[in-house]
Motif scaffolding. Sequence first.
Motif, PDB file in Angstrom:
ATOM      1  N   TYR A  42       0.838  -1.075  -0.021  1.00 31.32           N
ATOM      2  CA  TYR A  42       0.079   0.149   0.018  1.00 31.32           C
ATOM      3  C   TYR A  42       0.804   1.332  -0.054  1.00 31.32           C
ATOM      4  N   HIS A  43       1.753   1.312   0.933  1.00 34.92           N
ATOM      5  CA  HIS A  43       2.977   2.361   0.906  1.00 34.92           C
ATOM      6  C   HIS A  43       3.557   2.662  -0.353  1.00 34.92           C
ATOM      7  N   ARG A  44       3.840   1.462  -0.912  1.00 31.11           N
ATOM      8  CA  ARG A  44       4.691   1.574  -2.347  1.00 31.11           C
ATOM      9  C   ARG A  44       3.962   2.108  -3.475  1.00 31.11           C
ATOM     10  N   LEU A  45       2.540   1.770  -3.253  1.00 30.92           N
ATOM     11  CA  LEU A  45       1.708   2.139  -4.212  1.00 30.92           C
ATOM     12  C   LEU A  45       1.347   3.787  -4.288  1.00 30.92           C
ATOM     13  N   SER A  46       1.068   3.824  -3.034  1.00 30.18           N
ATOM     14  CA  SER A  46       0.572   5.438  -2.707  1.00 30.18           C
ATOM     15  C   SER A  46       1.617   6.385  -2.736  1.00 30.18           C
ATOM     16  N   ALA A  47       2.763   6.333  -3.300  1.00 32.87           N
ATOM     17  CA  ALA A  47       3.919   7.266  -3.291  1.00 32.87           C
ATOM     18  C   ALA A  47       3.381   8.667  -3.433  1.00 32.87           C
ATOM     19  N   PHE A  48       2.195   8.586  -4.461  1.00 37.53           N
ATOM     20  CA  PHE A  48       1.729   9.787  -4.928  1.00 37.53           C
ATOM     21  C   PHE A  48      -0.016   9.540  -4.934  1.00 37.53           C
ATOM     22  N   PRO A  49      -0.658   9.815  -3.838  1.00 35.88           N
ATOM     23  CA  PRO A  49      -2.083   9.503  -4.085  1.00 35.88           C
ATOM     24  C   PRO A  49      -2.978  10.651  -4.419  1.00 35.88           C
ATOM     25  N   LEU A  50      -3.863  10.244  -5.230  1.00 31.37           N
ATOM     26  CA  LEU A  50      -4.807  11.227  -5.930  1.00 31.37           C
ATOM     27  C   LEU A  50      -6.254  10.633  -5.599  1.00 31.37           C
ATOM     28  N   GLN A  51      -7.114  11.693  -5.395  1.00 35.28           N
ATOM     29  CA  GLN A  51      -8.579  11.315  -5.199  1.00 35.28           C
ATOM     30  C   GLN A  51      -9.364  12.004  -6.182  1.00 35.28           C
ATOM     31  N   VAL A  52     -10.083  11.263  -6.958  1.00 36.56           N
ATOM     32  CA  VAL A  52     -10.942  11.685  -7.946  1.00 36.56           C
ATOM     33  C   VAL A  52     -12.375  12.027  -7.131  1.00 36.56           C
ATOM     34  N   PRO A  53     -12.739  13.322  -7.086  1.00 36.44           N
ATOM     35  CA  PRO A  53     -14.147  13.584  -6.433  1.00 36.44           C
ATOM     36  C   PRO A  53     -15.220  12.954  -6.740  1.00 36.44           C
ATOM     37  N   ALA A  54     -16.370  12.639  -6.222  1.00 40.29           N
ATOM     38  CA  ALA A  54     -17.487  12.252  -6.712  1.00 40.29           C
ATOM     39  C   ALA A  54     -18.300  13.540  -7.313  1.00 40.29           C
ATOM     40  N   LEU A  55     -19.058  13.293  -8.572  1.00 33.98           N
ATOM     41  CA  LEU A  55     -19.841  14.436  -9.132  1.00 33.98           C
ATOM     42  C   LEU A  55     -20.695  15.149  -8.284  1.00 33.98           C
TER      43      LEU A  55
END
Length: 518
Positions: free
Chosen positions: A344-357
């Motif tokens: 999880y920490h390796r994959l989330s080096a740069f997390p991005l959240q796409v907001p709901a409509l």
Amino acid sequence: MTSFFVALGTLLNRMSDGHSISTQHGVWIQLLETLLARYPADACTLMIADRGSLRPIAALGLPDDVYGRHYRLSDHPRLAAIVDHPDVCRFDPDCALPDPFDGLLDDKLTEVHDCMGVALSDAGQLIGVLTLDALTPGQFDPIDKQELRAAAKMLAGALRLTQRLEQTGSASHDAFDKSQLSPTEVHWRSPAMRRLDEAVKLVAPTDMTVLLHGETGVGKERIVRRLHMLSAQRDHRLVRVNCAALPEHLIESELFGHRRGAFSGAIKDHRGYFAVADKSTLMLDEIGELPLSLQPKLLRVIQEGEIQPLGSERPQRVDVRIIAVTNRDLAAEVEAGRFREDLYHRLSAFPLQVPALRDRRDDILLLAGSFLEENRIRLKLSNLRLDPDAEAALQGWHWPGNVRELEHTLSRAALRALGETFTEDPVNPRPRRAVSITRLHLDLPETSANPLDDLLPSNEDELIPRAWVALREATDHFQRRYIYRALASHGDNWAATARALSTDNGNLHRLGKRLGLK
């Protein structure tokens, strides 16, 4: 024309402060308003060239969804004629070429009867187009073409300067050519999506692994495509793999490959997705569905940059940019023991959240415009528009299915609207040139209210919503509405609002940013 040049000077001053095209909307509108104060047009647009398309950045006399439409020159011969014309191009009232704005200037779906436009060029390069449309034939007879040509030349210079400043000011301008951007790029209105877009521009040119979160249907794949197009890997094919769709007994082979004879049925060598994506981008969709047994092997590939196909004695170096995508809360999956914390920490080096409509309602009409244009082309109509009641219905619904639900809703509505517009001639039925979508065509539930709306009732004792939702979603919705009302009552003064709510000003700013209020 003095006021026009004053407005243009204001625009140039703002651009020197680092403002981009997308943040200059008010000034572009001011420029068009000064033109319409002098020229008797019913509608006016300023469009920017975007890889074979024209995209409106300012418009008057047209619905808001026009900003979400991209006008491909191949689909709009009248715009193509303006682009090819060396001077101001005015069309005859009986011109057979369809106008791109036929049916959009009024609710009667009236066709344009006087149209003129001028291509905006700089050093022989097309920058954009200025268009003027009127419902009455001969309405543009008094216009001084030489004066309009001079104004257009100034507009072209302003647009070109803005583009250059954007490229110079971009943190990644050395890493990509802006001409490679997708023609379907959307310039968002909502603060939440603008922040996401800035984060995408920041991380795309790097080699950092990105973890993209978001509910089903919010448009995560669009963001992945944009990340890839802005990356150093853009010249190579984006490779997509859906982890949930892979048979569990074949996942390792599909991801990392195998050699002939590695297992029963392996009759020839097979390149896995990582090998195919070498020197490119690999999208690992639904990464939360990857079995625990395979997660250590994926972790090793990310750490070492090597894969070892099944049946092979030698590891193989790969250079792959990973974008992992999920609609799950992976932090919660880690807590539940269903996902490895180190991966999880390796994959989330740069997390991005796409907001709901529902959290970016300012973007609904932009997206609607894009889908309307797609359906207009598919149904071979001159135009497809929304009635005001349909616009209100779109903005009032809470879109549990997000962007995908909006897309499908408009596709169905376009077909229903088209079905009602055929002539009664049984031998040669023909649809009208322009079709209007009403609220009834959308077929949205009458109770458009989000069940979360009941969480802030007029009667303070009525705290139970009509339908239960996730606690975090309910809490965010309550806080968003509560802070929004408090801000409105304090003149959008954040410091005064913080004092009224007995909270720290800095904390309120951070919470407002997370909730999409800033």
